[in-house]
Design a protein around this motif. Structure first.
Motif, PDB file in Angstrom:
ATOM      1  N   THR A 105      38.736 -31.668  79.852  1.00 52.32           N
ATOM      2  CA  THR A 105      39.456 -30.614  79.125  1.00 52.32           C
ATOM      3  C   THR A 105      38.672 -30.181  77.888  1.00 52.32           C
ATOM      4  OG1 THR A 105      41.590 -31.484  79.859  1.00 52.32           O
ATOM      5  CG2 THR A 105      41.609 -30.051  77.932  1.00 52.32           C
TER       6      THR A 105
ATOM      7  N   ARG B 160      33.305 -24.877  76.083  1.00 47.96           N
ATOM      8  CA  ARG B 160      32.508 -23.831  76.715  1.00 47.96           C
ATOM      9  C   ARG B 160      33.174 -22.462  76.567  1.00 47.96           C
ATOM     10  NH1 ARG B 160      28.437 -24.364  80.295  1.00 47.96           N
ATOM     11  NH2 ARG B 160      29.267 -22.655  81.572  1.00 47.96           N
TER      12      ARG B 160
ATOM     13  N   THR C 122      35.732 -27.959  78.940  1.00 47.27           N
ATOM     14  CA  THR C 122      36.173 -26.620  79.352  1.00 47.27           C
ATOM     15  C   THR C 122      36.530 -25.768  78.141  1.00 47.27           C
ATOM     16  OG1 THR C 122      37.010 -27.465  81.464  1.00 47.27           O
ATOM     17  CG2 THR C 122      37.874 -25.344  80.702  1.00 47.27           C
TER      18      THR C 122
ATOM     19  N   GLU D 210      26.512 -24.797  83.856  1.00 47.37           N
ATOM     20  CA  GLU D 210      27.287 -26.037  83.875  1.00 47.37           C
ATOM     21  C   GLU D 210      26.481 -27.202  84.433  1.00 47.37           C
ATOM     22  OE1 GLU D 210      31.491 -26.059  84.769  1.00 47.37           O
ATOM     23  OE2 GLU D 210      31.428 -23.894  85.059  1.00 47.37           O
TER      24      GLU D 210
END
Length: 346
Positions: A86, A92, A89, A104
């Motif tokens: 989490t 990013r 994510t 990635e």
């Protein structure tokens, strides 16, 4: 009318390698058909931005030029208890607003491809947004108020930035910095050096444990800096007091902060021997033409000062000049750094 500050500085450096090229030798330039030593504007600005002069005067109002915003956000979220997936994510998603991210599958998937100049306010907003995302809140990251056109980051306001993916948030530099170059002919010389193994016994050969070669040079450098005061204030969202603090800091840094290249080898710390600050609305101009003909003779500093002042007077007669001036002439015992700063912040 626009108010410009123009700062002309002469600084003498002993043998040094202040700013290296791709081969490790001092940078040079050919001026007036003669080879000179050179220090790039990038090296100068980096030295000033990271100096105590800036840190002490502008604490809390300095940005960061980095690719690692996403990495620091990710670490921050994990420290707060977020799940690693989490956190990545969210990091990013937020970092991508400041530039294209590495893939990635890359070893550093939260890094931005290019260096982004990020203000303290933008960094704070980025961390806050990432925390909301990590908490499960639904947020349209593309519409979140992250990037700013103006805020309290003095170094971003001074030196500008370019965000290729968000050009509407670019900032035009209010401070233009020329490459410094020597007022005289200055060749790059070679230093042949050796290192001795301290544990080598007297019965062994007398040879060195290491042999090397390094380039260096010395000379009196002329530097020109032009500041658009009105643009600086606009870039700081109209904060006049912060603009004055920035002007004081940059004048102090230009005259007292030396580039840090090879300092351990040469201890080439230096302060300006001469500074001339002009304040006015006339179109700016460098005084580099004073040194198109390289300075000769034994007293390079005195001759360089005389040439610089003479050319300024000649320009004033030719074009008209109502600029206010302040001078710091160390050899002559005339003026001080305080005089330069007083004119800059008035």
């Amino acid at each position: 009318m626009t108010t410009f500050f123009q700062l002309h500085v002469l600084t003498a450096y002993p043998p040094a390698n202040l700013n290296r090229d791709d081969t490790g030798r001092p940078k040079t330039a050919r001026v007036g058909n003669v080879d000179r030593l050179r220090v790039s504007s990038q090296a100068l600005k980096r030295a000033w931005r990271s100096s105590d002069a800036f840190a002490e005067a502008l604490a809390g109002h300095l940005g960061q030029r980095t690719q690692r915003l996403g990495e620091t956000i990710e670490g921050h979220l994990i420290d707060r208890g977020a799940d690693p997936a989490t956190a990545r994510t969210a990091a990013r998603a937020v970092a991508e607003r400041f530039g294209k991210l590495k893939s990635e599958g890359d070893k550093k998937p939260t890094h931005i491809e290019q260096l982004a100049f990020i203000s303290a306010d933008e960094r704070k907003a980025a961390f806050a947004l990432a925390e909301r995302l990590a908490a499960g809140e639904t947020v349209d990251v593309d519409k979140a108020p992250l990037l700013r056109r103006a805020d309290g980051a003095v170094d971003v306001a001074m030196f500008g930035r370019m965000l290729a993916d968000s050009p509407e948030f670019n900032r035009e530099a209010a401070v233009q910095v020329a490459h410094a170059f020597t007022t005289h002919r200055a060749p790059v010389e070679d230093d042949y050096y050796t290192a001795v193994d301290d544990l080598k016994g007297p019965q062994e050969d007398a040879g060195a444990g290491f042999v090397g070669e390094a380039g260096f040079g010395s000379g009196l450098f002329y530097l020109y800096v032009c500041i658009d005061r009105d643009l600086l204030v606009r870039n700081l969202a109209g904060d006049e007091d912060l603009a004055r603090a920035g002007l004081s800091a940059v004048v102090r840094a230009v005259t007292t902060v030396a580039p840090r290249g090879k300092q351990a080898s040469f201890a080439s710390r230096a302060r300006a021997s001469f500074g001339l600050l002009e304040r006015g609305s006339e179109m700016p101009r460098t005084l580099a033409a004073a040194f198109l003909k390289p300075v000769g003779g034994e007293d390079v500093l005195e001759t360089s000062i005389a040439r610089l002042l003479s050319l300024r007077e000649s320009f004033a007669r030719a074009y008209g000049d109502e600029a206010e001036t302040a001078i710091m002439n160390v050899p002559a015992g005339e003026g001080s750094l305080a005089d330069l700063i007083a004119l800059a912040v008035r």
